[in-house]
Design an enzyme around this catalytic site. Structure first.
Site, PDB file in Angstrom:
ATOM      1  N   GLY A   1       0.803  -1.213   0.000  1.00 53.52           N
ATOM      2  CA  GLY A   1       0.000   0.000   0.000  1.00 53.52           C
ATOM      3  C   GLY A   1       0.836   1.264   0.000  1.00 53.52           C
ATOM      4  O   GLY A   1       2.024   1.235  -0.306  1.00 53.52           O
TER       5      GLY A   1
ATOM      6  N   LEU B   1       0.515   3.694  -2.140  1.00 50.47           N
ATOM      7  CA  LEU B   1       0.958   3.535  -3.525  1.00 50.47           C
ATOM      8  C   LEU B   1       1.432   4.845  -4.145  1.00 50.47           C
ATOM      9  O   LEU B   1       0.885   5.908  -3.880  1.00 50.47           O
ATOM     10  CB  LEU B   1      -0.197   2.951  -4.355  1.00 50.47           C
ATOM     11  CG  LEU B   1      -0.785   1.644  -3.814  1.00 50.47           C
ATOM     12  CD1 LEU B   1      -1.886   1.137  -4.741  1.00 50.47           C
ATOM     13  CD2 LEU B   1       0.286   0.572  -3.623  1.00 50.47           C
TER      14      LEU B   1
ATOM     15  N   HIS C   1       4.291   1.967  -8.099  1.00 51.86           N
ATOM     16  CA  HIS C   1       3.293   0.881  -8.026  1.00 51.86           C
ATOM     17  C   HIS C   1       2.342   0.951  -9.217  1.00 51.86           C
ATOM     18  O   HIS C   1       1.935  -0.086  -9.760  1.00 51.86           O
ATOM     19  CB  HIS C   1       2.460   1.000  -6.746  1.00 51.86           C
ATOM     20  CG  HIS C   1       3.238   0.847  -5.481  1.00 51.86           C
ATOM     21  ND1 HIS C   1       3.523   1.903  -4.658  1.00 51.86           N
ATOM     22  CD2 HIS C   1       3.777  -0.242  -4.882  1.00 51.86           C
ATOM     23  CE1 HIS C   1       4.205   1.486  -3.607  1.00 51.86           C
ATOM     24  NE2 HIS C   1       4.375   0.186  -3.724  1.00 51.86           N
TER      25      HIS C   1
ATOM     26  N   GLN D   1      11.951  -3.416  -9.904  1.00 50.01           N
ATOM     27  CA  GLN D   1      13.390  -3.708  -9.875  1.00 50.01           C
ATOM     28  C   GLN D   1      14.099  -2.894  -8.797  1.00 50.01           C
ATOM     29  O   GLN D   1      15.255  -3.128  -8.498  1.00 50.01           O
ATOM     30  CB  GLN D   1      14.014  -3.392 -11.236  1.00 50.01           C
ATOM     31  CG  GLN D   1      13.636  -4.400 -12.305  1.00 50.01           C
ATOM     32  CD  GLN D   1      14.097  -3.991 -13.694  1.00 50.01           C
ATOM     33  OE1 GLN D   1      14.745  -2.968 -13.880  1.00 50.01           O
ATOM     34  NE2 GLN D   1      13.744  -4.790 -14.682  1.00 50.01           N
ATOM     35  N   LYS D   2      13.399  -1.900  -8.234  1.00 50.40           N
ATOM     36  CA  LYS D   2      14.030  -1.098  -7.184  1.00 50.40           C
ATOM     37  C   LYS D   2      14.444  -1.991  -6.009  1.00 50.40           C
ATOM     38  O   LYS D   2      15.499  -1.832  -5.430  1.00 50.40           O
ATOM     39  CB  LYS D   2      13.074  -0.016  -6.693  1.00 50.40           C
ATOM     40  CG  LYS D   2      13.760   0.929  -5.787  1.00 50.40           C
ATOM     41  CD  LYS D   2      12.806   1.664  -4.901  1.00 50.40           C
ATOM     42  CE  LYS D   2      13.493   1.878  -3.585  1.00 50.40           C
ATOM     43  NZ  LYS D   2      12.750   1.354  -2.470  1.00 50.40           N
ATOM     44  N   ASP D   3      13.588  -2.966  -5.685  1.00 50.86           N
ATOM     45  CA  ASP D   3      13.933  -3.932  -4.638  1.00 50.86           C
ATOM     46  C   ASP D   3      14.601  -5.124  -5.328  1.00 50.86           C
ATOM     47  O   ASP D   3      14.006  -6.200  -5.465  1.00 50.86           O
ATOM     48  CB  ASP D   3      12.670  -4.345  -3.878  1.00 50.86           C
ATOM     49  CG  ASP D   3      12.047  -3.168  -3.154  1.00 50.86           C
ATOM     50  OD1 ASP D   3      12.717  -2.596  -2.283  1.00 50.86           O
ATOM     51  OD2 ASP D   3      10.906  -2.792  -3.479  1.00 50.86           O
TER      52      ASP D   3
ATOM     53  N   GLN E   1      15.055  -8.410  -3.409  1.00 52.55           N
ATOM     54  CA  GLN E   1      13.726  -9.018  -3.222  1.00 52.55           C
ATOM     55  C   GLN E   1      13.278  -9.737  -4.488  1.00 52.55           C
ATOM     56  O   GLN E   1      12.761 -10.857  -4.457  1.00 52.55           O
ATOM     57  CB  GLN E   1      12.712  -7.940  -2.846  1.00 52.55           C
ATOM     58  CG  GLN E   1      11.259  -8.392  -2.916  1.00 52.55           C
ATOM     59  CD  GLN E   1      10.292  -7.374  -2.361  1.00 52.55           C
ATOM     60  OE1 GLN E   1      10.178  -7.210  -1.159  1.00 52.55           O
ATOM     61  NE2 GLN E   1       9.559  -6.695  -3.237  1.00 52.55           N
TER      62      GLN E   1
ATOM     63  N   VAL F   1      10.907   3.596 -11.067  1.00 51.38           N
ATOM     64  CA  VAL F   1      10.400   4.934 -11.426  1.00 51.38           C
ATOM     65  C   VAL F   1      11.105   5.941 -10.501  1.00 51.38           C
ATOM     66  O   VAL F   1      11.231   5.705  -9.299  1.00 51.38           O
ATOM     67  CB  VAL F   1       8.868   5.008 -11.255  1.00 51.38           C
ATOM     68  CG1 VAL F   1       8.356   6.408 -11.586  1.00 51.38           C
ATOM     69  CG2 VAL F   1       8.186   3.971 -12.149  1.00 51.38           C
TER      70      VAL F   1
HETATM   71  O1  PAF Z   1       7.763  -4.893  -1.984  1.00 52.63           O
HETATM   72  C1  PAF Z   1       6.797  -4.960  -1.191  1.00 52.63           C
HETATM   73  O2  PAF Z   1       5.965  -4.071  -1.135  1.00 52.63           O
HETATM   74  C2  PAF Z   1       6.671  -6.147  -0.260  1.00 52.63           C
HETATM   75  O3  PAF Z   1       7.917  -6.597   0.143  1.00 52.63           O
HETATM   76  C3  PAF Z   1       5.839  -7.305  -0.863  1.00 52.63           C
HETATM   77  C4  PAF Z   1       6.501  -7.885  -2.105  1.00 52.63           C
HETATM   78  C5  PAF Z   1       4.450  -6.810  -1.189  1.00 52.63           C
HETATM   79  C6  PAF Z   1       5.705  -8.438   0.159  1.00 52.63           C
HETATM   80  O4  PAF Z   1       5.111  -8.007   1.335  1.00 52.63           O
END
Ligand code: PAF
Length: 284
Positions: A31, A33, A37, A150-152, A155, A178
């Site tokens: 959230g 956003l 996003h 791709q910022k994370d 992850q 972005v």
């Molecule tokens: O990148 C995020 O916002 C969170 O790490 C995710 C992928 C929604 C998991 O909670």
């Protein structure tokens, strides 16, 4: 766009779309956003016929001293942005729906290697929390494709490993970062920055570009190069946590022979932790 809070409602809405032959796209979020996003949802809407987004601030991925309680919750504004971006269904569960037996009883998904180092070093358990909640969400939605920023970067590498290692039939799409007009990567945590901090934060992206230019220009003494540029970040008033050059696919430390690289940075600006990265492909 419908908003549902239970797994039962989510499953029946997705089943209805699937019975109409629709391809399901999924964008998990926490959230608050922003345009980053929105780009993920727009991408999902281009690639799929029915787009599901989730908003769940996942306690399992926050450390005890992290910002779980103050993480911004802005559901009404988020719903509006999702609708505009072409989302068809929002899943916004509560903690009890996601972890009915509590978090300590939750089976964990743990990804070795790519979870270690970088953000994994300072946020123990963080990527187990991410891998676990994303695996649960994937099992609930059962999408054909899912889009992540791709910022994370780490992850994204962790999620690609989960999908590959657990044989999930889901296409993972990484969407470019972005940035604002000064180059600062958009992040929900930018909202914690005051105007002075917002003015200095773009040093991170400038540093990534300068490191990439130096590598393109032939510099290969990576430890020396990184130490020099970490100093530049410190001089701007941030506290660098890491500045590293890794192999772009498996995130192992890069050698001078590697051609597909990613430069990653994390730094604290006051109480706010910022991350960014830059993908760099050298000619073979
Ligand atoms: O990148 C995020 O916002 C969170 O790490 C995710 C992928 C929604 C998991 O909670």
């Amino acid at each position: 766009m419908n908003t549902v809070k239970t797994i039962r409602e989510l499953r029946s809405a997705v089943a209805r779309a699937r019975s109409q032959g629709k391809r399901i796209g999924f964008v998990p979020t926490m959230g608050n956003l922003h345009a980053g996003h929105v780009a993920l949802v727009t991408k999902a809407a281009q690639q799929a016929d029915f787009v599901v987004a989730s908003i769940f601030v996942n306690p399992l991925q926050f450390g005890p001293s992290e910002d779980l309680d103050k993480y911004p919750r802005t559901l009404a504004a988020d719903q509006e942005k999702l609708l505009q971006a072409g989302c068809n269904l929002l899943f916004a569960p509560g903690v009890d729906e996601m972890y009915p037996d509590g978090m300590s009883a939750q089976t964990l998904v743990s990804v070795p290697r790519v979870s270690q180092g970088l953000c994994g070093a300072s946020r123990p358990g963080h990527f187990d929390g991410v891998a676990t909640v994303v695996s649960k969400l994937f099992n609930m939605v059962q999408p054909d494709l899912a889009v992540f920023g791709q910022k994370d970067y780490q992850q994204l590498a962790v999620i690609r490993a989960v999908v590959r290692d657990l044989n999930m039939p889901i296409k993972i799409i990484g969407e470019p970062t972005v940035r604002d007009s000064h180059g600062l990567a958009l992040s929900s945590r930018n909202g914690y920055l005051n105007p002075e901090q917002l003015a200095v934060a773009p040093v991170l992206y400038r540093t990534l570009k300068a490191v990439a230019d130096a590598i393109r220009g032939g510099e290969r003494d990576y430890p020396q190069l990184l130490a020099r540029y970490a100093e530049q970040i410190r001089a701007a008033g941030l506290l660098p946590e890491y500045l590293e050059i890794r192999h772009a696919h498996d995130l192992r430390p890069a050698t001078e022979l590697d051609r597909d690289l990613v430069i990653l940075v994390a730094a604290a600006l006051g109480k706010t932790r910022l991350i960014d990265n830059l993908h760099l492909e050298l000619d073979a």
